[in-house]
Design an enzyme around this catalytic site. Structure first.
Site, PDB file in Angstrom:
ATOM      1  N   THR A 117      27.172  59.547  63.982  1.00 31.80           N
ATOM      2  CA  THR A 117      27.717  59.582  65.337  1.00 31.80           C
ATOM      3  C   THR A 117      29.070  58.896  65.436  1.00 31.80           C
ATOM      4  O   THR A 117      29.344  57.939  64.703  1.00 31.80           O
ATOM      5  CB  THR A 117      26.749  58.877  66.306  1.00 31.80           C
ATOM      6  OG1 THR A 117      27.408  58.661  67.551  1.00 31.80           O
ATOM      7  CG2 THR A 117      26.288  57.534  65.789  1.00 31.80           C
ATOM      8  N   TYR A 141      22.283  51.681  69.123  1.00 33.86           N
ATOM      9  CA  TYR A 141      22.248  53.075  68.656  1.00 33.86           C
ATOM     10  C   TYR A 141      23.271  53.279  67.537  1.00 33.86           C
ATOM     11  O   TYR A 141      22.933  53.775  66.452  1.00 33.86           O
ATOM     12  CB  TYR A 141      22.538  54.021  69.826  1.00 33.86           C
ATOM     13  CG  TYR A 141      22.775  55.442  69.393  1.00 33.86           C
ATOM     14  CD1 TYR A 141      21.733  56.255  68.963  1.00 33.86           C
ATOM     15  CD2 TYR A 141      24.063  55.983  69.409  1.00 33.86           C
ATOM     16  CE1 TYR A 141      21.963  57.559  68.558  1.00 33.86           C
ATOM     17  CE2 TYR A 141      24.297  57.291  69.008  1.00 33.86           C
ATOM     18  CZ  TYR A 141      23.244  58.070  68.579  1.00 33.86           C
ATOM     19  OH  TYR A 141      23.474  59.372  68.169  1.00 33.86           O
TER      20      TYR A 141
HETATM   21  N1  NAD Z   1      23.668  65.012  71.353  1.00 34.35           N
HETATM   22  C1  NAD Z   1      24.766  64.386  70.951  1.00 34.35           C
HETATM   23  O1  NAD Z   1      25.811  64.409  71.622  1.00 34.35           O
HETATM   24  C2  NAD Z   1      24.760  63.660  69.633  1.00 34.35           C
HETATM   25  C3  NAD Z   1      25.941  63.037  69.226  1.00 34.35           C
HETATM   26  C4  NAD Z   1      25.943  62.340  68.005  1.00 34.35           C
HETATM   27  C5  NAD Z   1      24.818  62.331  67.194  1.00 34.35           C
HETATM   28  N2  NAD Z   1      23.690  62.957  67.612  1.00 34.35           N
HETATM   29  C6  NAD Z   1      22.529  62.904  66.732  1.00 34.35           C
HETATM   30  O2  NAD Z   1      22.032  64.221  66.529  1.00 34.35           O
HETATM   31  C7  NAD Z   1      20.622  64.186  66.321  1.00 34.35           C
HETATM   32  C8  NAD Z   1      19.948  65.216  67.222  1.00 34.35           C
HETATM   33  O3  NAD Z   1      20.245  64.900  68.570  1.00 34.35           O
HETATM   34  P1  NAD Z   1      19.803  65.839  69.786  1.00 34.35           P
HETATM   35  O4  NAD Z   1      20.856  65.728  70.824  1.00 34.35           O
HETATM   36  O5  NAD Z   1      19.417  67.168  69.273  1.00 34.35           O
HETATM   37  O6  NAD Z   1      18.521  65.049  70.308  1.00 34.35           O
HETATM   38  P2  NAD Z   1      17.045  65.569  70.682  1.00 34.35           P
HETATM   39  O7  NAD Z   1      16.338  64.419  71.298  1.00 34.35           O
HETATM   40  O8  NAD Z   1      17.104  66.846  71.447  1.00 34.35           O
HETATM   41  O9  NAD Z   1      16.430  65.897  69.256  1.00 34.35           O
HETATM   42  C9  NAD Z   1      15.790  64.933  68.446  1.00 34.35           C
HETATM   43  C10 NAD Z   1      14.553  65.602  67.860  1.00 34.35           C
HETATM   44  O10 NAD Z   1      13.948  64.711  66.937  1.00 34.35           O
HETATM   45  C11 NAD Z   1      12.543  64.631  67.207  1.00 34.35           C
HETATM   46  N3  NAD Z   1      12.133  63.287  66.754  1.00 34.35           N
HETATM   47  C12 NAD Z   1      12.555  62.095  67.242  1.00 34.35           C
HETATM   48  N4  NAD Z   1      12.028  61.092  66.510  1.00 34.35           N
HETATM   49  C13 NAD Z   1      11.265  61.675  65.537  1.00 34.35           C
HETATM   50  C14 NAD Z   1      10.467  61.169  64.467  1.00 34.35           C
HETATM   51  N5  NAD Z   1      10.347  59.862  64.248  1.00 34.35           N
HETATM   52  N6  NAD Z   1       9.832  62.055  63.657  1.00 34.35           N
HETATM   53  C15 NAD Z   1       9.933  63.402  63.878  1.00 34.35           C
HETATM   54  N7  NAD Z   1      10.670  63.924  64.880  1.00 34.35           N
HETATM   55  C16 NAD Z   1      11.322  63.078  65.685  1.00 34.35           C
HETATM   56  C17 NAD Z   1      12.408  64.880  68.703  1.00 34.35           C
HETATM   57  O11 NAD Z   1      11.134  65.334  69.095  1.00 34.35           O
HETATM   58  C18 NAD Z   1      13.491  65.948  68.911  1.00 34.35           C
HETATM   59  O12 NAD Z   1      12.996  67.232  68.679  1.00 34.35           O
HETATM   60  C19 NAD Z   1      20.182  62.744  66.594  1.00 34.35           C
HETATM   61  O13 NAD Z   1      19.982  62.095  65.355  1.00 34.35           O
HETATM   62  C20 NAD Z   1      21.364  62.141  67.332  1.00 34.35           C
HETATM   63  O14 NAD Z   1      21.481  60.765  67.101  1.00 34.35           O
HETATM   64  C21 NAD Z   1      23.625  63.614  68.813  1.00 34.35           C
HETATM   65  O1  UPG Z   2      25.656  60.805  84.496  1.00 29.54           O
HETATM   66  C1  UPG Z   2      26.584  60.471  83.730  1.00 29.54           C
HETATM   67  C2  UPG Z   2      26.495  60.624  82.327  1.00 29.54           C
HETATM   68  C3  UPG Z   2      27.557  60.193  81.552  1.00 29.54           C
HETATM   69  N1  UPG Z   2      28.683  59.665  82.119  1.00 29.54           N
HETATM   70  C4  UPG Z   2      29.820  59.273  81.262  1.00 29.54           C
HETATM   71  O2  UPG Z   2      30.173  60.396  80.476  1.00 29.54           O
HETATM   72  C5  UPG Z   2      30.628  60.012  79.191  1.00 29.54           C
HETATM   73  C6  UPG Z   2      29.759  60.686  78.142  1.00 29.54           C
HETATM   74  O3  UPG Z   2      28.443  60.161  78.231  1.00 29.54           O
HETATM   75  P1  UPG Z   2      27.173  60.874  77.540  1.00 29.54           P
HETATM   76  O4  UPG Z   2      27.245  62.340  77.776  1.00 29.54           O
HETATM   77  O5  UPG Z   2      25.947  60.142  77.972  1.00 29.54           O
HETATM   78  O6  UPG Z   2      27.434  60.670  75.995  1.00 29.54           O
HETATM   79  P2  UPG Z   2      27.749  59.333  75.160  1.00 29.54           P
HETATM   80  O7  UPG Z   2      27.180  58.118  75.789  1.00 29.54           O
HETATM   81  O8  UPG Z   2      29.220  59.344  74.869  1.00 29.54           O
HETATM   82  O9  UPG Z   2      26.896  59.563  73.836  1.00 29.54           O
HETATM   83  C7  UPG Z   2      26.761  60.847  73.240  1.00 29.54           C
HETATM   84  O10 UPG Z   2      27.766  61.005  72.299  1.00 29.54           O
HETATM   85  C8  UPG Z   2      27.692  60.099  71.209  1.00 29.54           C
HETATM   86  C9  UPG Z   2      28.852  60.409  70.289  1.00 29.54           C
HETATM   87  O11 UPG Z   2      30.082  60.127  70.917  1.00 29.54           O
HETATM   88  C10 UPG Z   2      26.352  60.311  70.525  1.00 29.54           C
HETATM   89  O12 UPG Z   2      26.242  59.492  69.425  1.00 29.54           O
HETATM   90  C11 UPG Z   2      25.196  60.067  71.469  1.00 29.54           C
HETATM   91  O13 UPG Z   2      23.967  60.364  70.833  1.00 29.54           O
HETATM   92  C12 UPG Z   2      25.355  60.969  72.648  1.00 29.54           C
HETATM   93  O14 UPG Z   2      24.363  60.631  73.615  1.00 29.54           O
HETATM   94  C13 UPG Z   2      30.533  58.482  79.156  1.00 29.54           C
HETATM   95  O15 UPG Z   2      31.804  57.977  79.524  1.00 29.54           O
HETATM   96  C14 UPG Z   2      29.518  58.156  80.259  1.00 29.54           C
HETATM   97  O16 UPG Z   2      29.700  56.891  80.845  1.00 29.54           O
HETATM   98  C15 UPG Z   2      28.780  59.528  83.484  1.00 29.54           C
HETATM   99  O17 UPG Z   2      29.788  59.039  83.995  1.00 29.54           O
HETATM  100  N2  UPG Z   2      27.719  59.930  84.252  1.00 29.54           N
END
Ligand code: NAD
Ligand code: UPG
Length: 329
Positions: A117, A141
């Site tokens: 991330t 995190y």
């Molecule tokens: N969404 C973002 O913007 C973002 C940004 C940076 C990194 N990531 C990373 O990408 C990955 C996927 O994120 P996402 O947005 O798809 O989240 P998500 O919550 O939709 O997906 C996570 C999945 O992992 C499963 N899971 C959680 N813990 C588990 C465990 N211990 N064993 C088996 N399954 C488990 C959940 O049931 C879910 O299906 C995460 O590792 C997250 O940290 C996401």
């Molecule tokens: O209701 C909301 C939700 C978010 N934000 C703002 O929007 C931006 C983005 O927030 P969010 O969409 O929650 O994402 P992040 O907190 O930046 O984190 C995401 O992006 C990261 C990478 O940059 C990943 O690692 C995390 O898993 C993922 O949740 C931030 O400035 C928040 O403060 C608001 O103002 N209001």
């Protein structure tokens, strides 16, 4: 030869599973379905419902399926939740990743792709941020993910597998074919929350912090379309299988949008003028973070296809509408 996708029932993982099955890969998903959904998984993939911390189960799944690559999405993902529950985050993200890495080593899995991330950088001193920037996560995190990167580096040096740690910036949007999207209940991600507000699933959206040192005072992020992100994983898988060296790479477009810009875009694309409240900062949030994409383009030849906030928002809205219809059935 098959690919083990942990967290394949989740938002990003379910897109990855479609990407892999579209390419004709054999895919086995391991997911405990805490935040994911079995219905989100492409029918060609098989699902093992279980936990990444279960070493016996992992040994069995890897052995029985001839797994040659692991793509590890499973984890807990909400920055402010990690501030409130750091030990839960270190358990699910760090301790259980250690177990998975051990199983990979025991099972002779040669290739490992890890969901890292942008949060490992904290608030960077320079923009866009390159992979060599100081690592200064501002939340449990981010630290839980950085520790997994460190374990991968050490275990790879000792045991000889290769890995790619992909540092995602803010992932958004949905499969252009409408097969999956972000379905997370009680989601906290900005674009998802804004789409829910636009469709009347929430009364309003709160802007977390208006006094950041950014142009309009709200947080700035680099929003990447989930389809471009999973394509980068496909590129990384090919690269590792072809003998590429360990790789740590950002996944983002190289430009950012403020919270207010995102809100304005969702209002314009949806045509709905939902209520917006201005609130205080959210714990653990950096002010601004934007990726340098130079390394991933150079090493993997990655070419984004959906670098357009309007298109990201339009696909997210379309998926959100399909969820409304699904819940009405
Ligand atoms: N969404 C973002 O913007 C973002 C940004 C940076 C990194 N990531 C990373 O990408 C990955 C996927 O994120 P996402 O947005 O798809 O989240 P998500 O919550 O939709 O997906 C996570 C999945 O992992 C499963 N899971 C959680 N813990 C588990 C465990 N211990 N064993 C088996 N399954 C488990 C959940 O049931 C879910 O299906 C995460 O590792 C997250 O940290 C996401
Ligand atoms: O209701 C909301 C939700 C978010 N934000 C703002 O929007 C931006 C983005 O927030 P969010 O969409 O929650 O994402 P992040 O907190 O930046 O984190 C995401 O992006 C990261 C990478 O940059 C990943 O690692 C995390 O898993 C993922 O949740 C931030 O400035 C928040 O403060 C608001 O103002 N209001």
């Amino acid at each position: 030869m098959s690919v083990l996708v942990t967290g394949g029932g989740g938002y990003i993982g379910s897109h990855m599973v479609w990407h892999l099955t579209d390419a004709g890969e054999d895919v086995v998903v391991l997911d405990n379905l805490t935040t994911g959904f079995d219905w989100a998984i492409a029918p060609e993939a098989s699902l093992v419902q279980g936990d990444c911390g279960d070493l016996d189960l992992l040994d069995r799944v890897i052995g029985e399926n001839g797994v040659d690559a692991i793509v590890h999405f499973a984890g807990s993902i909400v920055v402010p939740e990690s501030v409130a529950d750091p030990l839960g985050y270190y358990l699910n993200n760090t301790v259980k990743s250690r177990t998975l890495i051990e199983a990979a080593v025991r099972g002779g899995v040669g290739n490992f792709i890890f969901s890292s991330t942008a949060a490992v950088y904290g608030t960077p001193e320079t923009y866009p941020v390159s992979e060599d920037a100081p690592l200064a996560p501002e939340s449990p995190y981010g630290r839980s993910k950085l520790m997994t990167e460190m374990m991968l580096a050490d275990a790879s040096a000792a045991h000889g597998f290769t890995y790619a740690a992909l540092r995602y910036f803010n992932v958004a949007g949905a499969d252009p074919k409408g097969r999956t999207g972000q379905s997370t209940r009680g989601a906290t991600h900005l674009i998802k929350v804004a789409c829910e507000a636009a469709l009347g699933k929430r009364d309003s959206l709160t802007v977390f912090g208006t006094d950041y040192p950014t142009d309009d005072g709200t947080g700035v992020r680099d929003y990447i379309h989930v389809s471009d992100l999973v394509a980068a994983h496909g590129d990384a898988l090919r690269y590792l299988r072809d003998g590429g060296a360990n790789l740590v790479a950002n996944c983002g477009y190289g430009h950012g949008f403020s919270v207010l810009e995102v809100v304005e875009t969702v209002k314009r694309v949806s045509g709905d003028d939902f209520r917006v409240d201005l609130g205080p900062r959210r714990p653990g949030d950096p002010a601004a973070i934007v990726a340098s994409r130079e390394r991933i383009s150079r090493e993997l030849g990655w070419q984004p296809r959906f670098d357009d906030l309007d298109a990201i928002v339009a696909s997210a809205l379309k998926w959100e509408e399909s969820l409304v219809r699904r819940n009405q059935r």
